[in-house]
Design a protein around this motif. Structure first.
Motif, PDB file in Angstrom:
ATOM      1  N   TYR A  24       0.795  -1.219   0.000  1.00  0.00           N
ATOM      2  CA  TYR A  24       0.000   0.000   0.000  1.00  0.00           C
ATOM      3  C   TYR A  24       0.839   1.285   0.000  1.00  0.00           C
ATOM      4  CZ  TYR A  24      -3.704   3.296   0.965  1.00  0.00           C
ATOM      5  OH  TYR A  24      -4.566   4.358   0.881  1.00  0.00           O
ATOM      6  N   PRO A  25       1.874   1.417   0.833  1.00  0.00           N
ATOM      7  CA  PRO A  25       2.654   2.660   0.804  1.00  0.00           C
ATOM      8  C   PRO A  25       3.263   2.944  -0.573  1.00  0.00           C
ATOM      9  CG  PRO A  25       3.152   1.444   2.799  1.00  0.00           C
ATOM     10  CD  PRO A  25       2.322   0.537   1.923  1.00  0.00           C
ATOM     11  N   HIS A  26       3.786   1.913  -1.219  1.00  0.00           N
ATOM     12  CA  HIS A  26       4.351   2.113  -2.553  1.00  0.00           C
ATOM     13  C   HIS A  26       3.239   2.452  -3.549  1.00  0.00           C
ATOM     14  CE1 HIS A  26       7.203   1.945  -5.776  1.00  0.00           C
ATOM     15  NE2 HIS A  26       6.536   0.973  -6.388  1.00  0.00           N
ATOM     16  N   GLY A  27       2.091   1.831  -3.379  1.00  0.00           N
ATOM     17  CA  GLY A  27       0.951   2.136  -4.239  1.00  0.00           C
ATOM     18  C   GLY A  27       0.536   3.595  -4.127  1.00  0.00           C
ATOM     19  N   ARG A  28       0.527   4.131  -2.929  1.00  0.00           N
ATOM     20  CA  ARG A  28       0.179   5.552  -2.735  1.00  0.00           C
ATOM     21  C   ARG A  28       1.191   6.445  -3.444  1.00  0.00           C
ATOM     22  NH1 ARG A  28      -4.552   7.226  -2.098  1.00  0.00           N
ATOM     23  NH2 ARG A  28      -3.661   9.171  -1.443  1.00  0.00           N
ATOM     24  N   GLU A  29       2.466   6.065  -3.420  1.00  0.00           N
ATOM     25  CA  GLU A  29       3.490   6.839  -4.131  1.00  0.00           C
ATOM     26  C   GLU A  29       3.196   6.841  -5.635  1.00  0.00           C
ATOM     27  OE1 GLU A  29       8.133   6.411  -5.418  1.00  0.00           O
ATOM     28  OE2 GLU A  29       7.517   5.470  -3.544  1.00  0.00           O
ATOM     29  N   LEU A  30       2.858   5.670  -6.177  1.00  0.00           N
ATOM     30  CA  LEU A  30       2.557   5.578  -7.601  1.00  0.00           C
ATOM     31  C   LEU A  30       1.295   6.359  -7.954  1.00  0.00           C
ATOM     32  CD1 LEU A  30       3.378   1.816  -8.245  1.00  0.00           C
ATOM     33  CD2 LEU A  30       4.734   3.815  -8.907  1.00  0.00           C
ATOM     34  N   ILE A  31       0.313   6.338  -7.072  1.00  0.00           N
ATOM     35  CA  ILE A  31      -0.904   7.123  -7.300  1.00  0.00           C
ATOM     36  C   ILE A  31      -0.552   8.602  -7.381  1.00  0.00           C
ATOM     37  CG2 ILE A  31      -3.077   7.888  -6.243  1.00  0.00           C
ATOM     38  CD1 ILE A  31      -3.335   4.989  -5.143  1.00  0.00           C
TER      39      ILE A  31
END
Length: 111
Positions: A24-31
């Protein structure tokens, strides 16, 4: 779409497995990266002669997020069950969605 087609693992990670707590944290960065691009597209359309249907702080903040969420589920559905839909067809649909969310009436470059 090319990014996903070039390596199918990317779509699996971005749109299927990214809902796990570990990613999730990496996903938020990509978002954040994606939404910055979408916001820039709206600005570029407007600068090229388009008229923004609505241009306020909430629209600038939420339109890119709404589009990302919608695209994530469209890509997820396609990756899990493509039903013969080509990369070109999904790309055309994605372009259509972006134009709807951008709400830009493009009249062409002005001289």
């Amino acid at each position: 779409t090319d990014f996903l087609v070039d390596d199918p693992r990317r779509g699996e990670i971005l749109f299927v497995q990214s809902v796990t707590s570990e990613l999730y944290p990496h996903g938020r960065e990509l978002i954040g990266r994606f939404t910055a691009i979408v916001g820039g597209l709206k600005d570029a359309f407007a600068e090229a002669g388009g008229t923004l249907g609505r241009n306020d702080e909430l629209t600038a903040r939420w339109d890119p997020l709404a589009l990302f969420g919608g695209l994530a589920f469209v890509y997820q559905d396609w990756l899990l069950d493509p039903r013969g839909v080509s990369a070109e067809e999904i790309s055309a649909y994605i372009g259509y969605l972006i134009s709807l969310v951008a709400r830009v009436d493009f009249t062409g470059p002005t001289e």
